[in-house]
Design a protein around this motif. Structure first.
Motif, mmCIF file in Angstrom:
data_model
loop_
_atom_site.group_PDB
_atom_site.id
_atom_site.type_symbol
_atom_site.label_atom_id
_atom_site.label_comp_id
_atom_site.label_asym_id
_atom_site.label_seq_id
_atom_site.Cartn_x
_atom_site.Cartn_y
_atom_site.Cartn_z
ATOM 1 N N PRO A 251 -148.836 -19.263 30.743
ATOM 2 C CA PRO A 251 -149.168 -19.250 32.169
ATOM 3 C C PRO A 251 -148.839 -20.555 32.911
ATOM 4 O O PRO A 251 -148.398 -20.503 34.051
ATOM 5 C CB PRO A 251 -150.675 -18.977 32.186
ATOM 6 N N GLU A 252 -149.046 -21.697 32.244
ATOM 7 C CA GLU A 252 -148.831 -22.957 32.960
ATOM 8 C C GLU A 252 -147.376 -23.126 33.373
ATOM 9 O O GLU A 252 -147.068 -23.429 34.522
ATOM 10 C CB GLU A 252 -149.282 -24.145 32.090
ATOM 11 N N ALA A 253 -146.498 -22.950 32.411
ATOM 12 C CA ALA A 253 -145.073 -23.075 32.711
ATOM 13 C C ALA A 253 -144.646 -22.001 33.700
ATOM 14 O O ALA A 253 -143.808 -22.249 34.572
ATOM 15 C CB ALA A 253 -144.249 -22.969 31.427
ATOM 16 N N ALA A 254 -145.266 -20.826 33.577
ATOM 17 C CA ALA A 254 -144.921 -19.730 34.488
ATOM 18 C C ALA A 254 -145.292 -20.090 35.920
ATOM 19 O O ALA A 254 -144.538 -19.835 36.858
ATOM 20 C CB ALA A 254 -145.624 -18.456 34.052
ATOM 21 N N LYS A 255 -146.484 -20.718 36.084
ATOM 22 C CA LYS A 255 -146.905 -21.134 37.424
ATOM 23 C C LYS A 255 -145.914 -22.127 38.007
ATOM 24 O O LYS A 255 -145.582 -22.069 39.191
ATOM 25 C CB LYS A 255 -148.292 -21.795 37.348
ATOM 26 N N ALA A 256 -145.470 -23.047 37.164
ATOM 27 C CA ALA A 256 -144.509 -24.052 37.619
ATOM 28 C C ALA A 256 -143.204 -23.394 38.040
ATOM 29 O O ALA A 256 -142.573 -23.821 39.010
ATOM 30 C CB ALA A 256 -144.263 -25.083 36.515
#
Lengths: 278, 288
Positions: A251-256
């Motif tokens: 999720p974190e990389a996806a948000k970025a």
């Protein structure tokens, strides 16, 4: 022996890469703040407090029409965040939505219409409220040099002209139908293709004389087809929503990645491909 | 236990089949080793589960409405007509081809045989693209068909038949070739010594001899043509009533009306089962 040493070396490289990625991610977030503050401000908070280790593979399910621009953005993202990888699954928005609700492991969904995004949000498979990041307008794709002198949507109804449309179940087909209805035209195509790219391909291979596709597809096809704009397309503009998915593995990389798509930088790539800003 | 065995042995000697008899009296479950039985049952479940799921989730109450819609009938009718036509094409071209491969010897025969079977393993979409490049309006051969005869195959029902025949014919060729190899060529030789020409021998002797193999191959080809999707949608496009066969209708219905897709799938499933049930034993068994 050599293999194990190589492996340790790549591991140290990867650790270094994650550090660099963290720094870059922070700078990326702050730069995108100016553009879409509401979306990225809480994210930059979390990434500032806990050490943001952007790593892993971001899996993006995106509408076929986003293929060229998202591929570019994916490369930019990987360059800015070493240690991350962006993989894409491009296809008809409906098919993608169906596979997401069917449990396909994906992080991000970028659809070519709110209707197809709704399939995912209705099943509560989206983690964020979908945000419109670009809009797309239809255009007529004809053979190079426009030998059939197609100048308007009405010209497509001429007999003897082989026209292909997208199927009404996919967004480009629904939009084309809307434009035809708005101008009270009846068009019998040679085929209802299953997505926008296959409609365009039939013109590229010269099997069809014209297709109603997106402006962006005409642009991406280069000189293999010629684009003809038509005023009725203004009545059938498609909004493209993007959302983080609920069971996103990274999720974190996806948000970025979503932040990059919405940033000024990302918008520049998208408008260069022919998309309109929302 | 020993008593039973003894009486069995007695029975065996009476019927004259000791070996076969003993296997059967071993008891069905006890005779199958567990390491074989378990994976076998899992395999069976794996193959049947998706079909059972289709039956469970079928919108039974809504089914009559779904199936009586003109769109479904159009697609089903087109599917049946095109699959039958494709089988016809395969028979006319495939049986002689199989004969050539089985009964004659020419340089590179093995290679030709491999090429014939290529569509069996080729992804159908690739087949569709290849057909477009060959027979499309702008294709290698297609451009001449267009300019000389005004024939264009893409987006036409004939195009569907071509796409289906391309994918289905190898099934027929392989099946017929196998039967021909198993059939004794001495009958043909006998016919030849009696003065029959080679073609007469083929027509009067070989054809009746391999009829079951041809029938099996035709049914296989027909079933394959009925389920054809990739080559059809790539080469012939998708237009209701003209090129939209059942598999295409199922695929596109799934985009916005899953219930309709399930209903359509059920029809295809029923037709396929009917075909296989008809095929059972009669033709699949090796000709004696």
């Amino acid at each position: 022996m050599t293999r194990s040493t190589r492996r340790t070396r790549t591991r140290t490289l990867r650790v270094a890469g994650v550090g660099a990625a963290a720094l870059l991610a922070l700078s990326a977030c702050s730069s995108s703040d100016s553009d879409s503050s509401s979306n990225s401000s809480p994210k930059s908070d979390t990434s500032a407090s806990s050490s943001p280790k952007l790593s892993g593979t971001v899996t993006v399910f995106a509408a076929a029409s986003l293929k060229e621009s998202f591929t570019t953005l994916g490369k930019e993202f990987e360059k800015a965040n070493p240690g991350t990888k962006v993989t894409f699954n491009f296809g008809g928005s409906d098919t993608l939505a169906a596979s997401i609700t069917g449990g396909a492991p994906a992080d991000v969904f970028a659809a070519a219409s709110p209707k197809t995004m709704a399939i995912v949000t209705d099943k509560k498979d989206a983690a964020t409220t979908p945000a419109t990041f670009v809009r797309n307008q239809l255009e007529i794709a004809t053979l190079p040099g426009n030998p059939d002198k197609v100048a308007s949507l009405k010209d497509l109804t001429k007999s003897g002209l082989k026209v292909v449309l997208c199927d009404k179940t996919v967004p480009c087909g629904a939009a084309a139908q809307k434009a035809l209805d708005a101008s009270k035209l009846k068009l019998t195509p040679a085929s209802y293709e299953q997505d926008v790219k296959s409609a365009l391909t039939k013109v590229e291979l010269k099997e069809a004389d014209a297709a109603v596709v997106y402006k962006t597809d005409v642009k991406a096809a280069g000189d293999k087809v010629e684009g003809v704009e038509f005023p009725e397309s203004a009545k059938a503009i498609n909004d493209y929503p993007i959302a983080l998915l609920k069971d996103a593995p990274t999720p974190e990389a996806a948000k970025a990645f979503i932040a990059l798509v919405q940033s000024a930088e990302g918008q520049k790539v998208l408008t260069a491909a022919g998309f309109l800003q929302p | 236990m020993t008593k039973l065995d003894a009486s069995d042995a007695a029975a065996d000697t009476l019927t004259g089949g000791p070996r076969r008899r003993r296997v059967r009296t071993g008891g069905r479950a006890a005779g199958v080793p567990l390491p074989l039985l378990l994976p076998a049952l899992v395999g069976l479940a794996f193959l049947l589960l998706p079909l059972i799921a289709l039956l469970i989730r079928a919108p039974w109450r809504d089914l009559p409405n779904q199936l009586t819609s003109t769109a479904v009938w159009q697609a089903l009718q087109l599917s049946l007509v095109c699959a039958t036509a494709a089988t016809g094409v395969s028979l006319v071209l495939g049986v002689p081809l199989a004969w050539l491969l089985a009964r004659t010897d020419f340089p590179g025969r093995g290679f030709v045989r491999a090429l014939v079977t290529l569509p069996l393993v080729l992804p159908p979409v690739v087949g569709g693209v290849a057909l477009l490049l060959a027979l499309g309006r702008n294709g290698v051969v297609g451009q001449w068909l267009d300019s000389w005869f005004g024939i264009t195959l893409p987006f036409t029902t004939a195009g569907v038949v071509v796409a289906e025949a391309f994918v289905a014919m190898p099934f027929l060729v392989i099946s017929v070739e196998g039967t021909l190899r198993a059939a004794d060529p001495r009958y043909e030789e006998a016919a030849a010594t009696l003065g029959a020409s080679r073609f007469t021998a083929f027509r009067r002797v070989t054809l009746p001899l391999i009829a079951p193999g041809i029938a099996a191959g035709a049914v296989l080809a027909w079933a394959r043509a009925l389920g054809e999707f990739g080559a059809t949608i790539t080469f012939a496009g998708n237009f209701p009533g003209r090129t939209q066969t059942m598999p295409l209708a199922v695929y596109l219905a799934l985009q916005n009306d899953p219930a309709a897709a399930i209903a359509l799938s059920l029809v295809l499933l029923a037709v396929s089962i009917a075909v296989l049930a008809g095929l059972r034993d009669r033709w699949t068994a090796a000709p004696s």
